[in-house]
Design a protein around this motif. Structure first.
Motif, mmCIF file in Angstrom:
data_model
loop_
_atom_site.group_PDB
_atom_site.id
_atom_site.type_symbol
_atom_site.label_atom_id
_atom_site.label_comp_id
_atom_site.label_asym_id
_atom_site.label_seq_id
_atom_site.Cartn_x
_atom_site.Cartn_y
_atom_site.Cartn_z
ATOM 1 N N ALA A 134 0.821 -1.210 0.000
ATOM 2 C CA ALA A 134 0.000 0.000 0.000
ATOM 3 C C ALA A 134 0.856 1.262 0.000
ATOM 4 O O ALA A 134 2.039 1.244 0.360
ATOM 5 C CB ALA A 134 -0.917 0.007 1.220
ATOM 6 N N GLU A 135 0.219 2.348 -0.398
ATOM 7 C CA GLU A 135 0.815 3.676 -0.316
ATOM 8 C C GLU A 135 -0.101 4.575 0.504
ATOM 9 O O GLU A 135 -1.317 4.577 0.309
ATOM 10 C CB GLU A 135 1.009 4.283 -1.703
ATOM 11 C CG GLU A 135 2.047 3.570 -2.550
ATOM 12 C CD GLU A 135 2.234 4.219 -3.907
ATOM 13 O OE1 GLU A 135 3.318 4.063 -4.492
ATOM 14 O OE2 GLU A 135 1.288 4.888 -4.377
ATOM 15 N N MET A 136 0.492 5.340 1.423
ATOM 16 C CA MET A 136 -0.250 6.271 2.253
ATOM 17 C C MET A 136 -0.171 7.667 1.652
ATOM 18 O O MET A 136 0.921 8.146 1.328
ATOM 19 C CB MET A 136 0.330 6.311 3.670
ATOM 20 C CG MET A 136 -0.106 5.198 4.579
ATOM 21 S SD MET A 136 0.277 3.559 4.048
ATOM 22 C CE MET A 136 -0.122 2.670 5.546
ATOM 23 N N VAL A 137 -1.318 8.303 1.505
ATOM 24 C CA VAL A 137 -1.356 9.680 1.019
ATOM 25 C C VAL A 137 -1.537 10.593 2.229
ATOM 26 O O VAL A 137 -2.543 10.510 2.940
ATOM 27 C CB VAL A 137 -2.497 9.890 0.012
ATOM 28 C CG1 VAL A 137 -2.517 11.341 -0.467
ATOM 29 C CG2 VAL A 137 -2.338 8.944 -1.177
ATOM 30 N N ARG A 145 1.887 14.318 0.122
ATOM 31 C CA ARG A 145 3.011 13.445 -0.207
ATOM 32 C C ARG A 145 2.569 12.000 -0.040
ATOM 33 O O ARG A 145 1.593 11.707 0.660
ATOM 34 C CB ARG A 145 4.243 13.740 0.654
ATOM 35 C CG ARG A 145 4.096 13.441 2.141
ATOM 36 C CD ARG A 145 5.324 13.914 2.911
ATOM 37 N NE ARG A 145 5.217 13.650 4.350
ATOM 38 C CZ ARG A 145 5.925 12.725 4.999
ATOM 39 N NH1 ARG A 145 6.798 11.969 4.340
ATOM 40 N NH2 ARG A 145 5.777 12.545 6.301
ATOM 41 N N VAL A 146 3.291 11.108 -0.693
ATOM 42 C CA VAL A 146 2.955 9.690 -0.679
ATOM 43 C C VAL A 146 4.092 8.921 -0.017
ATOM 44 O O VAL A 146 5.270 9.123 -0.344
ATOM 45 C CB VAL A 146 2.715 9.161 -2.105
ATOM 46 C CG1 VAL A 146 2.429 7.664 -2.084
ATOM 47 C CG2 VAL A 146 1.565 9.916 -2.766
ATOM 48 N N VAL A 147 3.735 8.052 0.919
ATOM 49 C CA VAL A 147 4.719 7.241 1.634
ATOM 50 C C VAL A 147 4.325 5.777 1.496
ATOM 51 O O VAL A 147 3.173 5.410 1.760
ATOM 52 C CB VAL A 147 4.783 7.625 3.131
ATOM 53 C CG1 VAL A 147 5.775 6.730 3.870
ATOM 54 C CG2 VAL A 147 5.159 9.086 3.295
ATOM 55 N N ASP A 162 4.117 13.385 10.083
ATOM 56 C CA ASP A 162 4.579 14.551 10.836
ATOM 57 C C ASP A 162 3.444 15.098 11.708
ATOM 58 O O ASP A 162 2.266 14.849 11.433
ATOM 59 C CB ASP A 162 5.066 15.642 9.880
ATOM 60 C CG ASP A 162 6.371 15.266 9.189
ATOM 61 O OD1 ASP A 162 7.108 14.431 9.748
ATOM 62 O OD2 ASP A 162 6.638 15.794 8.091
ATOM 63 N N PRO A 163 3.773 15.871 12.765
ATOM 64 C CA PRO A 163 2.734 16.340 13.694
ATOM 65 C C PRO A 163 1.598 17.119 13.038
ATOM 66 O O PRO A 163 0.460 17.056 13.501
ATOM 67 C CB PRO A 163 3.521 17.226 14.670
ATOM 68 C CG PRO A 163 4.903 16.666 14.652
ATOM 69 C CD PRO A 163 5.127 16.219 13.246
ATOM 70 N N ALA A 164 1.878 17.861 11.968
ATOM 71 C CA ALA A 164 0.837 18.670 11.331
ATOM 72 C C ALA A 164 0.235 17.987 10.107
ATOM 73 O O ALA A 164 -0.475 18.623 9.328
ATOM 74 C CB ALA A 164 1.395 20.037 10.944
ATOM 75 N N GLU A 165 0.503 16.697 9.938
ATOM 76 C CA GLU A 165 -0.014 15.972 8.780
ATOM 77 C C GLU A 165 -1.212 15.101 9.156
ATOM 78 O O GLU A 165 -1.355 14.663 10.297
ATOM 79 C CB GLU A 165 1.071 15.094 8.160
ATOM 80 C CG GLU A 165 2.129 15.875 7.398
ATOM 81 C CD GLU A 165 3.119 14.969 6.709
ATOM 82 O OE1 GLU A 165 3.486 15.256 5.553
ATOM 83 O OE2 GLU A 165 3.555 13.975 7.333
#
Length: 284
Positions: A134-137, A145-147, A162-165
């Motif tokens: 899977a990819e996380m958006v 961003r995609v991880v 990240d804290p603001a994501e």
């Protein structure tokens, strides 16, 4: 106990949620389904100054096909994941796994994305998410961003977020025509997994043409059982061949001893449950 006082923010869009998190900084917590956060708040194991509730962000809910991928919104409940026809058709392993999460009440309130971001090693949904590539958006102050799932889970209760994501959605390749099974061992009904195994296979002409296997609670993050997948590739879909491949289940793992089980028992469970999960998925 009663939670410590906090400011409550209920955004209606992803942009509003990101803005609230950016302003609050590390003093904020995100509320998704609340099945993990609320008990922690009540026990005062967490004391945020701000709670940002994503319940009103309707864009984060639902399942759809898009660009050749199966897309699951982060606020989609476990119940909806396990019942959705698109999930059953293109990623049956997710439906199989969601069915085992806790109890009906939790499945109706808990969210797919919330469980992944919580990143409990004993949580069931991370292993199939990893196994299915899977990819996380993610959405944050700098945009989206995609991880990849292989990079998203970092450590115990820690992700690349990240804290603001905000986790917006999870994208899966199509595994149409694959069969799947999730096998887990827990000591009492609705308890966390002592060990769990997520398996998806594609059988062709009596042989395993492709396989994906993920392990729950065999390390600080979910583990992709690559050695098992390699050992299954091209082998006949028979109980004997599957048992032989399952012996590799502990390779690349780092289980710990705790109140649930010691290391040796977890390693034994990983091999046994891998055999059972793949056998059930292969229909033999």
């Amino acid at each position: 106990m009663i939670p410590a006082p906090f400011d409550y923010i209920a955004p209606s869009t992803v942009a509003e949620a990101v803005s609230a998190l950016e302003e609050a900084g590390e003093d904020a917590k995100v509320l998704a389904g609340g099945q993990s956060l609320l008990p922690v708040l009540r026990m005062r194991m967490a004391d945020p100054g701000v709670v940002v509730d994503l319940g009103g962000v309707t864009a984060l809910r639902g399942v759809r096909e898009e660009g050749g991928s199966l897309v699951i919104g982060s606020m989609t409940t476990h119940h909806d994941v396990m019942r959705d026809p698109l999930v059953h058709h293109h990623a049956k392993l997710l439906a199989q796994t969601a069915r085992t999460v806790a109890d009906p009440q939790v499945r109706h309130r808990g969210t797919f994305g919330g469980a992944l971001v919580h990143a409990d090693p004993a949580g069931d949904l991370a292993a199939p998410t990893l196994a299915l590539d899977a990819e996380m958006v993610l959405a944050g102050p700098s945009g989206a961003r995609v991880v990849r799932a292989s990079e998203f889970f970092v450590d115990y209760f820690t992700t690349a977020l990240d804290p603001a994501e905000v986790l917006v959605e999870v994208r899966f390749p199509m595994f149409t025509g694959w069969s799947a099974h999730y096998e887990k061992f827990n000591r009492v009904a609705q308890a966390w997994s002592v060990v769990g195994v997520a398996a998806a296979v594609r059988v062709e002409a009596g042989a395993i043409a492709e396989a994906r296997v993920g392990l729950t609670n065999m390390g600080s993050t979910p583990v992709r059982a690559l050695a098992v997948e390699q050992a299954l590739l091209g082998r006949p879909a028979t109980p004997e061949a599957i048992r032989h491949a399952a012996r590799h289940a502990t390779e690349g793992t780092s289980p710990v001893s705790d109140a649930g089980a010691d290391i040796d028992y977890r390693e034994h469970l990983a091999q046994v449950l891998t055999g059972r999960a793949v056998t059930a998925a292969a229909g033999v």
